[in-house]
Design a protein around this motif. Structure first.
Motif, PDB file in Angstrom:
ATOM      1  N   THR A   4      -2.439   0.124  50.161  1.00 41.35           N
ATOM      2  CA  THR A   4      -2.838  -0.715  49.038  1.00 41.35           C
ATOM      3  C   THR A   4      -1.946  -1.948  49.003  1.00 41.35           C
ATOM      4  O   THR A   4      -0.726  -1.833  48.939  1.00 41.35           O
ATOM      5  CB  THR A   4      -2.706   0.047  47.699  1.00 41.35           C
ATOM      6  OG1 THR A   4      -3.529   1.214  47.781  1.00 41.35           O
ATOM      7  CG2 THR A   4      -3.132  -0.811  46.538  1.00 41.35           C
ATOM      8  N   ASP A   6      -1.192  -5.024  46.729  1.00 45.27           N
ATOM      9  CA  ASP A   6      -1.409  -5.533  45.372  1.00 45.27           C
ATOM     10  C   ASP A   6      -0.170  -6.289  44.958  1.00 45.27           C
ATOM     11  O   ASP A   6       0.835  -5.703  44.587  1.00 45.27           O
ATOM     12  CB  ASP A   6      -1.679  -4.367  44.406  1.00 45.27           C
ATOM     13  CG  ASP A   6      -1.889  -4.830  42.964  1.00 45.27           C
ATOM     14  OD1 ASP A   6      -1.888  -6.051  42.710  1.00 45.27           O
ATOM     15  OD2 ASP A   6      -2.046  -3.962  42.099  1.00 45.27           O
ATOM     16  N   SER A  38      -5.979  -2.317  38.896  1.00 47.05           N
ATOM     17  CA  SER A  38      -5.944  -0.861  39.017  1.00 47.05           C
ATOM     18  C   SER A  38      -5.489  -0.293  37.680  1.00 47.05           C
ATOM     19  O   SER A  38      -5.638  -0.929  36.656  1.00 47.05           O
ATOM     20  CB  SER A  38      -5.004  -0.443  40.154  1.00 47.05           C
ATOM     21  OG  SER A  38      -3.676  -0.875  39.880  1.00 47.05           O
ATOM     22  N   TRP A  39      -4.897   0.857  37.655  1.00 47.23           N
ATOM     23  CA  TRP A  39      -4.382   1.419  36.410  1.00 47.23           C
ATOM     24  C   TRP A  39      -2.972   0.896  36.174  1.00 47.23           C
ATOM     25  O   TRP A  39      -2.284   0.465  37.086  1.00 47.23           O
ATOM     26  CB  TRP A  39      -4.401   2.943  36.448  1.00 47.23           C
ATOM     27  CG  TRP A  39      -3.505   3.520  37.512  1.00 47.23           C
ATOM     28  CD1 TRP A  39      -3.835   3.770  38.801  1.00 47.23           C
ATOM     29  CD2 TRP A  39      -2.130   3.881  37.368  1.00 47.23           C
ATOM     30  NE1 TRP A  39      -2.766   4.271  39.481  1.00 47.23           N
ATOM     31  CE2 TRP A  39      -1.696   4.351  38.622  1.00 47.23           C
ATOM     32  CE3 TRP A  39      -1.224   3.857  36.318  1.00 47.23           C
ATOM     33  CZ2 TRP A  39      -0.401   4.791  38.849  1.00 47.23           C
ATOM     34  CZ3 TRP A  39       0.066   4.301  36.544  1.00 47.23           C
ATOM     35  CH2 TRP A  39       0.461   4.753  37.795  1.00 47.23           C
ATOM     36  N   ASP A  77       2.068  -1.489  36.995  1.00 47.16           N
ATOM     37  CA  ASP A  77       0.846  -0.964  37.597  1.00 47.16           C
ATOM     38  C   ASP A  77       1.173   0.105  38.632  1.00 47.16           C
ATOM     39  O   ASP A  77       2.338   0.456  38.845  1.00 47.16           O
ATOM     40  CB  ASP A  77      -0.038  -2.084  38.155  1.00 47.16           C
ATOM     41  CG  ASP A  77       0.543  -2.782  39.362  1.00 47.16           C
ATOM     42  OD1 ASP A  77       1.538  -2.297  39.939  1.00 47.16           O
ATOM     43  OD2 ASP A  77      -0.005  -3.837  39.732  1.00 47.16           O
TER      44      ASP A  77
END
Length: 115
Positions: A4, A6, A38-39, A77
């Motif tokens: 990922t 980010d 995202s979360w 995050d």
């Protein structure tokens, strides 16, 4: 293997109470709204509620004595990108006081004349 990438931090979209707000009480609640691809989790530094996951988080802290108080929200995050948001309010739990500096003269006085 999934990787990922980010590099974007969560964004705070609103924060309450307002900057410079006059607040009363021994605990003050604050609310932050944020967004992220995202979360993300949010935490009000000094709060007993712990970390809460979601786009809207309400938490509270002890405020102590009167004066300026700065709250710190940390929003993180899933990959560790951090947004730190500060909010300064004024705590005022002391009621007004009255001091009499000069008392009226004793006895009834009237400037009105009867006809």
């Amino acid at each position: 293997m999934n990787i990922t990438v980010d590099g974007v931090r969560p964004v705070a979209t609103s924060l309450a109470p307002a900057v410079g707000a006059l607040v009363r009480g021994s605990r003050i609640a604050g609310t932050i709204r944020f967004r992220d691809d995202s979360w993300a989790t949010a935490y009000l530094l000094g709060s007993a509620e712990g970390v809460v996951i979601g786009p809207v988080v309400t938490s509270s802290v002890w405020v102590g004595r009167d004066g300026a108080r700065t709250f710190q929200w940390d929003v993180v995050d899933g990959v560790g990108n951090l947004t730190r948001v500060y909010r300064t309010v004024t705590v005022d739990n002391t009621g007004p006081t009255l001091r009499v500096t000069k008392a009226p003269r004793t006895g009834p006085r009237s400037r009105a004349r009867s006809k």
